[in-house]
Design an enzyme around this catalytic site. Structure first.
Site, PDB file in Angstrom:
ATOM      1  N   ASN A  12      -4.457   9.012  11.456  1.00  0.00           N
ATOM      2  CA  ASN A  12      -5.806   9.579  11.072  1.00  0.00           C
ATOM      3  C   ASN A  12      -6.780   9.100  12.208  1.00  0.00           C
ATOM      4  O   ASN A  12      -6.636   7.895  12.862  1.00  0.00           O
ATOM      5  CB  ASN A  12      -6.392   8.876   9.646  1.00  0.00           C
ATOM      6  CG  ASN A  12      -5.629   9.313   8.329  1.00  0.00           C
ATOM      7  OD1 ASN A  12      -5.275  10.399   8.297  1.00  0.00           O
ATOM      8  ND2 ASN A  12      -5.463   8.380   7.438  1.00  0.00           N
ATOM      9  N   LYS A  41      -2.172   4.981   7.966  1.00  0.00           N
ATOM     10  CA  LYS A  41      -1.178   3.720   7.352  1.00  0.00           C
ATOM     11  C   LYS A  41      -0.044   4.025   8.132  1.00  0.00           C
ATOM     12  O   LYS A  41       0.568   2.948   8.700  1.00  0.00           O
ATOM     13  CB  LYS A  41      -0.792   3.993   5.893  1.00  0.00           C
ATOM     14  CG  LYS A  41      -1.952   3.879   5.149  1.00  0.00           C
ATOM     15  CD  LYS A  41      -1.780   3.504   3.747  1.00  0.00           C
ATOM     16  CE  LYS A  41      -3.008   3.478   2.714  1.00  0.00           C
ATOM     17  NZ  LYS A  41      -3.829   2.548   3.205  1.00  0.00           N
ATOM     18  N   ASN A 185       0.578  -3.935  -2.829  1.00  0.00           N
ATOM     19  CA  ASN A 185      -0.540  -5.079  -3.071  1.00  0.00           C
ATOM     20  C   ASN A 185      -0.680  -5.196  -4.593  1.00  0.00           C
ATOM     21  O   ASN A 185       0.065  -4.515  -5.581  1.00  0.00           O
ATOM     22  CB  ASN A 185      -2.104  -4.722  -2.345  1.00  0.00           C
ATOM     23  CG  ASN A 185      -2.395  -3.483  -2.731  1.00  0.00           C
ATOM     24  OD1 ASN A 185      -2.322  -2.954  -4.154  1.00  0.00           O
ATOM     25  ND2 ASN A 185      -3.522  -2.991  -2.034  1.00  0.00           N
ATOM     26  N   THR A 221       1.816  -8.174  -1.985  1.00  0.00           N
ATOM     27  CA  THR A 221       0.984  -8.895  -0.835  1.00  0.00           C
ATOM     28  C   THR A 221      -0.232  -9.258  -1.631  1.00  0.00           C
ATOM     29  O   THR A 221      -1.077  -8.352  -2.611  1.00  0.00           O
ATOM     30  CB  THR A 221       0.419  -8.046   0.292  1.00  0.00           C
ATOM     31  OG1 THR A 221      -0.124  -6.676  -0.069  1.00  0.00           O
ATOM     32  CG2 THR A 221       1.512  -7.806   1.103  1.00  0.00           C
ATOM     33  N   LEU A 222      -0.941 -10.417  -1.595  1.00  0.00           N
ATOM     34  CA  LEU A 222      -1.927 -10.804  -2.493  1.00  0.00           C
ATOM     35  C   LEU A 222      -3.213 -11.257  -1.695  1.00  0.00           C
ATOM     36  O   LEU A 222      -4.141 -11.960  -2.211  1.00  0.00           O
ATOM     37  CB  LEU A 222      -1.545 -12.307  -3.114  1.00  0.00           C
ATOM     38  CG  LEU A 222       0.036 -11.945  -3.849  1.00  0.00           C
ATOM     39  CD1 LEU A 222       0.403 -13.327  -4.334  1.00  0.00           C
ATOM     40  CD2 LEU A 222      -0.231 -11.156  -5.269  1.00  0.00           C
ATOM     41  N   GLY A 226      -2.118 -14.740  -0.037  1.00  0.00           N
ATOM     42  CA  GLY A 226      -0.760 -14.735   0.535  1.00  0.00           C
ATOM     43  C   GLY A 226       0.061 -13.657   0.420  1.00  0.00           C
ATOM     44  O   GLY A 226      -0.171 -12.522  -0.182  1.00  0.00           O
ATOM     45  N   GLY A 252      -2.764  -4.528   5.374  1.00  0.00           N
ATOM     46  CA  GLY A 252      -1.482  -4.229   4.666  1.00  0.00           C
ATOM     47  C   GLY A 252      -0.407  -3.663   5.590  1.00  0.00           C
ATOM     48  O   GLY A 252       1.074  -3.803   5.538  1.00  0.00           O
ATOM     49  N   ASP A 253      -1.067  -3.012   6.388  1.00  0.00           N
ATOM     50  CA  ASP A 253      -0.253  -2.067   7.459  1.00  0.00           C
ATOM     51  C   ASP A 253       0.538  -3.079   8.547  1.00  0.00           C
ATOM     52  O   ASP A 253       1.761  -2.841   8.835  1.00  0.00           O
ATOM     53  CB  ASP A 253      -0.953  -0.951   8.146  1.00  0.00           C
ATOM     54  CG  ASP A 253      -1.585  -0.049   7.224  1.00  0.00           C
ATOM     55  OD1 ASP A 253      -1.026   0.376   6.009  1.00  0.00           O
ATOM     56  OD2 ASP A 253      -2.736   0.540   7.249  1.00  0.00           O
TER      57      ASP A 253
HETATM   58  O1  RIB Z   1      -4.421   1.248   5.410  1.00  0.00           O
HETATM   59  C1  RIB Z   1      -5.736   1.776   6.179  1.00  0.00           C
HETATM   60  C2  RIB Z   1      -5.568   3.114   6.755  1.00  0.00           C
HETATM   61  O2  RIB Z   1      -5.711   4.003   5.500  1.00  0.00           O
HETATM   62  C3  RIB Z   1      -6.770   3.600   7.681  1.00  0.00           C
HETATM   63  O3  RIB Z   1      -6.560   3.195   9.067  1.00  0.00           O
HETATM   64  C4  RIB Z   1      -7.186   4.963   7.051  1.00  0.00           C
HETATM   65  O4  RIB Z   1      -6.787   5.983   8.014  1.00  0.00           O
HETATM   66  C5  RIB Z   1      -6.178   5.208   5.712  1.00  0.00           C
HETATM   67  O5  RIB Z   1      -5.114   5.971   6.316  1.00  0.00           O
END
Ligand code: RIB
Length: 316
Positions: A12, A41, A185, A221-222, A226, A252-253
């Site tokens: 994105n 993501k 999460n 994931t918290l 943690g 998270g990514d």
């Molecule tokens: O996890 C974050 C992402 O979620 C952002 O970068 C946004 O583009 C969405 O996809």
């Protein structure tokens, strides 16, 4: 030799407004800061894994707008194998509107654009790189039928799949059984389990339920608390590092990408969780998705310079 992390997912253009607090319904907030960065993501996980030291290929579909050439250039600069990033000419790339308030909390809205053009047919064309995969990573920002198709191909080829079930929306739960590593999460865990996931007891119960659905390793994931992981043989709780969070958007990514690197390097579950938690901790101290993903040097130095609180690891 199969040594690649193959991320199959979204990319994105992120348009960010950073403000002191998130607006109420119908309220206008003035004096926000504006940033345009790259996100999605799938792309965030691919970039996160590459910077953490992985050999990474990205399978994705971009569109044709003014932002896309720079997006592709960034992927190349991060060393991603983008032979199977397809381009559609009659549509824009995916876009996300991100509002960041105090403590880095956010509102997020995504227009999938070309991400929804990543069809099973394009996955068939990506088989040469899928055949090089030590692990496949997916999220939930591409078409449902494509995710299911990849699960079936991975099963036939015996390739482990890490599935980050994000963002949460309905899906055929029988596919959880095809997942080697399920990462969610608390909100996503609650969605999948149909129960509240807040207390430590509820987290463990949710992980057990997801394990019963067939996921071999479940990670919840918290955020500030943690991460918790449950496999057939281990139960591990890793505390988060205390940092000054300014934007939690892609934490998270980055966790998923760096965890995949640690696992494909053969690190233990506890060390992999620590590695990924460190990468996430660094990420939340910076604004924007891909600009925030730390390098391997940054992760190793942070671990070296910071006292690592004791993780609770139990062999079941
Ligand atoms: O996890 C974050 C992402 O979620 C952002 O970068 C946004 O583009 C969405 O996809």
């Amino acid at each position: 030799m199969k040594n690649k992390i193959v991320v199959i997912g979204s990319s994105n253009v992120d348009l960010i407004m950073k403000m002191d607090r998130l607006p109420e319904k119908g309220e206008t907030i003035t004096d926000a800061g504006f940033f345009q960065v790259y996100g999605g993501k799938g792309a965030n996980q691919a970039v996160g894994a590459a910077r953490a030291g992985g050999k990474v290929a990205f399978v994705n579909c971009v569109g044709n707008d003014a932002y896309t050439p720079q997006m592709l250039e960034n992927f190349r600069n991060d060393g991603l194998d983008i032979r199977f990033v397809f381009q559609e000419t009659d549509i824009a790339s995916g876009h996300a509107l991100v509002m960041i308030g105090g403590e880095g909390n956010n509102y997020l809205s995504v227009a999938p654009g070309a991400n929804y053009k990543l069809t099973p047919e394009l996955i068939d064309r990506s088989i040469p790189v899928i055949d090089e995969a030590a692990m496949i990573i997916m999220q939930y920002e591409i078409p449902v039928e494509t995710i299911k198709y990849v699960f079936r191909i991975a099963e036939a080829k015996d390739i482990p799949v890490m599935w980050n079930f994000a963002p949460a929306r309905s899906f055929d739960l029988s596919y959880v059984a095809k997942t080697a590593i399920l990462v969610v999460n608390e909100t996503e865990a609650a969605f999948l389990c149909g129960q509240q996931v807040e207390t430590d007891e509820e987290v463990e119960l949710a992980a057990k339920k997801l394990q019963e659905l067939g996921a071999k390793l479940v990670i919840i994931t918290l955020g500030k608390r943690g991460a918790f992981a449950l496999s057939a043989t281990e139960k591990v709780a890793v505390p988060a590092f205390k940092v000054n969070a300014v934007d939690t958007t892609s934490a998270g990514d980055v966790f998923c990408g760096s965890f995949a690197v640690a696992q494909t390097e053969g690190k233990s579950l506890t060390d992999s969780l620590r590695f990924a938690s460190t990468a996430s901790a660094i990420c939340v101290t910076r604004i924007g998705a891909q600009p925030s993903a730390p390098t391997r040097k940054e992760i190793d130095e942070f671990i070296g310079n910071n006292y690592v609180e004791k993780s609770h690891s139990i062999v079941i």
